[in-house]
Design a protein around this motif. Structure first.
Motif, short mmCIF file in Angstrom:
data_model
loop_
_atom_site.label_atom_id
_atom_site.label_comp_id
_atom_site.label_asym_id
_atom_site.label_seq_id
_atom_site.Cartn_x
_atom_site.Cartn_y
_atom_site.Cartn_z
N GLY A 1 0.81 -1.21 0.00
CA GLY A 1 0.00 0.00 0.00
C GLY A 1 0.84 1.27 0.00
N PRO A 2 0.18 2.43 0.14
CA PRO A 2 0.87 3.71 -0.03
C PRO A 2 1.60 4.22 1.21
N GLY A 3 1.53 3.49 2.33
CA GLY A 3 2.09 4.00 3.58
C GLY A 3 3.60 4.20 3.52
N PHE A 4 4.32 3.29 2.87
CA PHE A 4 5.77 3.41 2.82
C PHE A 4 6.17 4.74 2.19
N ASP B 1 -3.81 -9.83 -1.10
CA ASP B 1 -4.55 -8.69 -0.53
C ASP B 1 -4.12 -7.36 -1.14
N TYR B 2 -2.83 -7.16 -1.29
CA TYR B 2 -2.32 -5.87 -1.78
C TYR B 2 -2.25 -5.80 -3.30
N GLY B 3 -2.57 -6.89 -3.96
CA GLY B 3 -2.49 -6.89 -5.42
C GLY B 3 -1.08 -6.55 -5.87
N PRO B 4 -0.94 -5.73 -6.94
CA PRO B 4 0.40 -5.39 -7.42
C PRO B 4 0.98 -4.18 -6.70
N TRP B 5 0.44 -3.84 -5.52
CA TRP B 5 0.86 -2.62 -4.81
C TRP B 5 1.59 -2.97 -3.52
N PHE B 6 2.66 -3.72 -3.68
CA PHE B 6 3.52 -4.01 -2.54
C PHE B 6 4.92 -4.24 -3.09
N ALA B 7 5.91 -4.17 -2.20
CA ALA B 7 7.30 -4.40 -2.64
C ALA B 7 8.12 -4.91 -1.47
N TYR B 8 9.12 -5.68 -1.81
CA TYR B 8 10.08 -6.12 -0.80
C TYR B 8 11.08 -4.99 -0.61
N GLU C 1 -7.65 -0.86 -3.51
CA GLU C 1 -7.75 0.13 -2.42
C GLU C 1 -6.38 0.43 -1.81
N HIS C 2 -5.37 -0.38 -2.17
CA HIS C 2 -4.01 -0.16 -1.66
C HIS C 2 -3.11 0.49 -2.70
N ARG C 3 -3.71 0.98 -3.77
CA ARG C 3 -2.91 1.52 -4.88
C ARG C 3 -1.99 2.64 -4.39
N TYR C 4 -0.78 2.70 -4.95
CA TYR C 4 0.17 3.76 -4.60
C TYR C 4 -0.38 5.10 -5.06
N SER C 5 0.15 6.18 -4.47
CA SER C 5 -0.18 7.52 -4.96
C SER C 5 0.42 7.70 -6.35
N LEU C 6 -0.15 8.63 -7.10
CA LEU C 6 0.38 8.89 -8.44
C LEU C 6 1.84 9.34 -8.35
N ALA C 7 2.18 10.08 -7.31
CA ALA C 7 3.57 10.54 -7.15
C ALA C 7 4.51 9.34 -7.04
N GLN C 8 4.12 8.34 -6.29
CA GLN C 8 4.99 7.16 -6.15
C GLN C 8 5.06 6.38 -7.45
N ILE C 9 3.89 6.21 -8.07
CA ILE C 9 3.88 5.46 -9.34
C ILE C 9 4.79 6.15 -10.35
N ARG C 10 4.66 7.47 -10.48
CA ARG C 10 5.47 8.20 -11.46
C ARG C 10 6.96 8.09 -11.10
N TYR C 11 7.27 8.18 -9.83
CA TYR C 11 8.67 8.10 -9.41
C TYR C 11 9.28 6.78 -9.89
N HIS C 12 8.62 5.67 -9.59
CA HIS C 12 9.20 4.36 -9.91
C HIS C 12 9.32 4.16 -11.42
N TYR C 13 8.28 4.52 -12.16
CA TYR C 13 8.33 4.25 -13.60
C TYR C 13 9.30 5.19 -14.31
#
Ligand code: SF4
Ligand code: SF4
Length: 206
Positions: free
Chosen positions: A21-24, A95-102, A178-190
């Protein structure tokens, strides 16, 4: 002793840390963006805090990020029962779908309790509509796979690509929406991955 010269028998546990989720990202924004790789920098900071503040600084060896070895996080995640490969080029969690990372992995000489995770069906096997397949504008997403990483990567570096800063297929996945990252995080990673892709194809296409 591993190929990387690590005496695994000196440690009792391998610990894998993940964030769903977006908490990190919100916590990273509050912490601040330091170094060339602020995500890994923050993950190392959290790992040090965990070891020091909560575990009493036992002997430990950081493996990832930037540690003594580069384990396959995907494989470790599968063994932990957290995630499985998905057609959208990231792992998928029930649960988190594709919105998690190690975020970190380390060896520790401490008798921590071992997580027992009951097996669950692969989310893609029970996803009836599979909207990720039609959301990809270049048909790179396939299930059963493998998805076509080359077609995806080449399309992402084209001028005006809608996938330069996001993956439309990943965004279309209903699991863990419902755990989707914020657009800022998505843009950062891509956006972060684009220079590497460009330089890879600049070499390949010579
Ligand atoms: S949309 Fe369905 S098939 Fe595609 S990644 Fe998500 S769960 Fe898997
Ligand atoms: S980034 Fe774009 S091209 Fe690549 S898989 Fe996602 S939707 Fe398809």
């Amino acid at each position: 002793m591993t190929e990387a010269g690590i005496a695994v028998s000196d440690f009792r546990r391998l610990v894998l840390l993940g964030a769903g989720g977006p908490g990190f990202w919100s916590n990273l924004e509050a912490f601040g963006f330091y170094s060339d790789d602020p995500v890994d920098h923050y993950a190392r900071h959290l790992t040090r805090r965990l070891l020091h503040d909560f575990l009493g600084d036992p002997p430990s060896l950081l493996l990832y990020p930037g540690g003594a070895a580069a384990p396959s996080l995907t494989r470790l995640g599968e063994l932990a029962g957290w995630g499985s490969p998905s057609p959208v080029f990231v792992g998928i969690h029930p649960d988190y779908g594709p919105w998690f990372a190690y975020r970190a992995a380390f060896l520790i000489d401490l008798d921590l309790p071992v997580d027992e995770v009951a097996p669950r069906p692969h989310p893609c096997d029970v996803c009836l509509d599979k909207p990720c397949l039609s959301a990809c504008p270049v048909g790179a997403v396939r299930w059963p796979g493998p998805s076509d990483i080359d077609t995806c990567a080449r399309s992402r570096i084209e001028d005006g690509s809608p996938c330069a800063d996001r993956c439309l297929a990943r965004l279309a996945c209903p699991v863990g929406a419902e755990h989707r990252y914020s657009l800022a995080q998505i843009r950062y990673h891509y956006l972060h991955s684009l220079p590497t892709i460009r330089s890879y194809y600049a070499t390949q296409d010579k």
